[in-house]
Design a protein around this motif. Structure first.
Motif, PDB file in Angstrom:
ATOM      1  N   ARG A   1      -3.197   7.657   6.025  1.00 24.55           N
ATOM      2  CA  ARG A   1      -3.897   8.082   7.248  1.00 24.55           C
ATOM      3  C   ARG A   1      -5.134   7.220   7.490  1.00 24.55           C
ATOM      4  O   ARG A   1      -5.411   6.793   8.619  1.00 24.55           O
ATOM      5  N   LEU A   2      -5.862   6.947   6.434  1.00 24.39           N
ATOM      6  CA  LEU A   2      -7.053   6.110   6.536  1.00 24.39           C
ATOM      7  C   LEU A   2      -6.694   4.710   7.014  1.00 24.39           C
ATOM      8  O   LEU A   2      -7.310   4.181   7.950  1.00 24.39           O
ATOM      9  N   LEU A   3      -5.689   4.111   6.412  1.00 26.06           N
ATOM     10  CA  LEU A   3      -5.269   2.758   6.807  1.00 26.06           C
ATOM     11  C   LEU A   3      -4.757   2.729   8.243  1.00 26.06           C
ATOM     12  O   LEU A   3      -5.041   1.786   8.988  1.00 26.06           O
TER      13      LEU A   3
ATOM     14  N   TYR B   1      -5.163   5.082  -9.132  1.00 22.37           N
ATOM     15  CA  TYR B   1      -3.982   5.381  -8.319  1.00 22.37           C
ATOM     16  C   TYR B   1      -4.039   4.790  -6.906  1.00 22.37           C
ATOM     17  O   TYR B   1      -3.033   4.259  -6.434  1.00 22.37           O
ATOM     18  N   PRO B   2      -5.174   4.856  -6.208  1.00 20.43           N
ATOM     19  CA  PRO B   2      -5.189   4.278  -4.858  1.00 20.43           C
ATOM     20  C   PRO B   2      -4.811   2.795  -4.821  1.00 20.43           C
ATOM     21  O   PRO B   2      -4.085   2.369  -3.912  1.00 20.43           O
ATOM     22  N   ILE B   3      -5.253   2.014  -5.777  1.00 26.75           N
ATOM     23  CA  ILE B   3      -4.901   0.592  -5.774  1.00 26.75           C
ATOM     24  C   ILE B   3      -3.410   0.416  -6.048  1.00 26.75           C
ATOM     25  O   ILE B   3      -2.767  -0.471  -5.483  1.00 26.75           O
ATOM     26  N   GLU B   4      -2.834   1.295  -6.866  1.00 26.82           N
ATOM     27  CA  GLU B   4      -1.394   1.240  -7.117  1.00 26.82           C
ATOM     28  C   GLU B   4      -0.601   1.528  -5.849  1.00 26.82           C
ATOM     29  O   GLU B   4       0.495   0.993  -5.658  1.00 26.82           O
TER      30      GLU B   4
ATOM     31  N   LEU C   1      -1.792   1.128  -2.669  1.00 24.10           N
ATOM     32  CA  LEU C   1      -2.348   0.469  -1.495  1.00 24.10           C
ATOM     33  C   LEU C   1      -1.291  -0.224  -0.644  1.00 24.10           C
ATOM     34  O   LEU C   1      -1.208   0.001   0.564  1.00 24.10           O
ATOM     35  N   GLU C   2      -0.469  -1.051  -1.242  1.00 21.49           N
ATOM     36  CA  GLU C   2       0.489  -1.825  -0.440  1.00 21.49           C
ATOM     37  C   GLU C   2       1.547  -0.927   0.198  1.00 21.49           C
ATOM     38  O   GLU C   2       1.877  -1.087   1.368  1.00 21.49           O
ATOM     39  N   GLU C   3       2.043   0.028  -0.559  1.00 25.86           N
ATOM     40  CA  GLU C   3       3.041   0.957  -0.003  1.00 25.86           C
ATOM     41  C   GLU C   3       2.433   1.792   1.126  1.00 25.86           C
ATOM     42  O   GLU C   3       3.059   1.998   2.174  1.00 25.86           O
ATOM     43  N   SER C   4       1.217   2.268   0.923  1.00 27.36           N
ATOM     44  CA  SER C   4       0.535   3.042   1.967  1.00 27.36           C
ATOM     45  C   SER C   4       0.249   2.182   3.189  1.00 27.36           C
ATOM     46  O   SER C   4       0.364   2.645   4.324  1.00 27.36           O
TER      47      SER C   4
ATOM     48  N   LEU D   1      -9.647  -2.492  -1.303  1.00 26.20           N
ATOM     49  CA  LEU D   1      -9.784  -1.049  -1.505  1.00 26.20           C
ATOM     50  C   LEU D   1     -11.248  -0.638  -1.451  1.00 26.20           C
ATOM     51  O   LEU D   1     -11.581   0.416  -0.919  1.00 26.20           O
ATOM     52  N   GLU D   2     -12.120  -1.487  -1.968  1.00 26.55           N
ATOM     53  CA  GLU D   2     -13.556  -1.189  -1.939  1.00 26.55           C
ATOM     54  C   GLU D   2     -14.041  -0.982  -0.503  1.00 26.55           C
ATOM     55  O   GLU D   2     -14.760  -0.027  -0.214  1.00 26.55           O
ATOM     56  N   LEU D   3     -13.628  -1.862   0.409  1.00 22.93           N
ATOM     57  CA  LEU D   3     -14.017  -1.708   1.819  1.00 22.93           C
ATOM     58  C   LEU D   3     -13.352  -0.495   2.445  1.00 22.93           C
ATOM     59  O   LEU D   3     -13.981   0.262   3.195  1.00 22.93           O
TER      60      LEU D   3
END
Length: 143
Positions: free
Chosen positions: A54-56, A97-100, A102-105, A132-134
């Motif tokens: 949702r964020l992306l 987990y978020p970095i794992e 990231l690409e799929e999301s 991810l930091e940004l």
């Protein structure tokens, strides 16, 4: 207890909690209890993935449809960041987990952005260009 689990999940929860409080271990429906505990972890991970998508999506729309920017998009961005932060504070072991995901999301958000904006998929980069930091930085928006 297995019959109650299938017939009335809420009653099963209440009875299981009471059995645990009373230390009546031999009466506990262990098989279903294990499954439910495992599902709690899956639910936390799904929640993070959902919020990240949702964020992306809203970051993409913010960047590629500047003329349509709205307070509701900003609210969604802020809320998604907050929900991810709260989930990670509750479960620090999920910090990576978020970095794992990231690409799929990002790919999911990209497809949704196409549907919501009517733009061609080629408008949106094939790979996520945001770190991810940004993405999680409460003061950052793509321009």
């Amino acid at each position: 207890m297995s019959a109650i689990y299938r017939a009335d999940f809420n009653l099963w929860i209440q009875q299981t909690a009471q059995l645990l409080r009373s230390h009546r271990w031999h009466e506990i429906d262990v098989e279903h209890l294990i499954a439910e505990v495992e599902d709690l972890g899956k639910s936390e991970r799904r929640g993070i993935t959902s919020q990240l998508t949702r964020l992306l999506l809203h970051l993409l729309k913010w960047q590629y449809q500047p003329q349509r920017r709205s307070d509701s998009w900003l609210d969604s961005i802020t809320d998604a960041r907050t929900q991810i932060d709260l989930a990670l504070k509750d479960s620090p072991s999920l910090k990576g987990y978020p970095i794992e995901q990231l690409e799929e999301s990002y790919q999911r958000a990209r497809r949704q952005a196409v549907k919501q904006t009517g733009m061609l998929i080629s408008v949106f980069p094939e790979e996520c260009t945001y770190s991810l930091e940004l993405i999680l930085d409460e003061d950052w928006l793509p321009e």
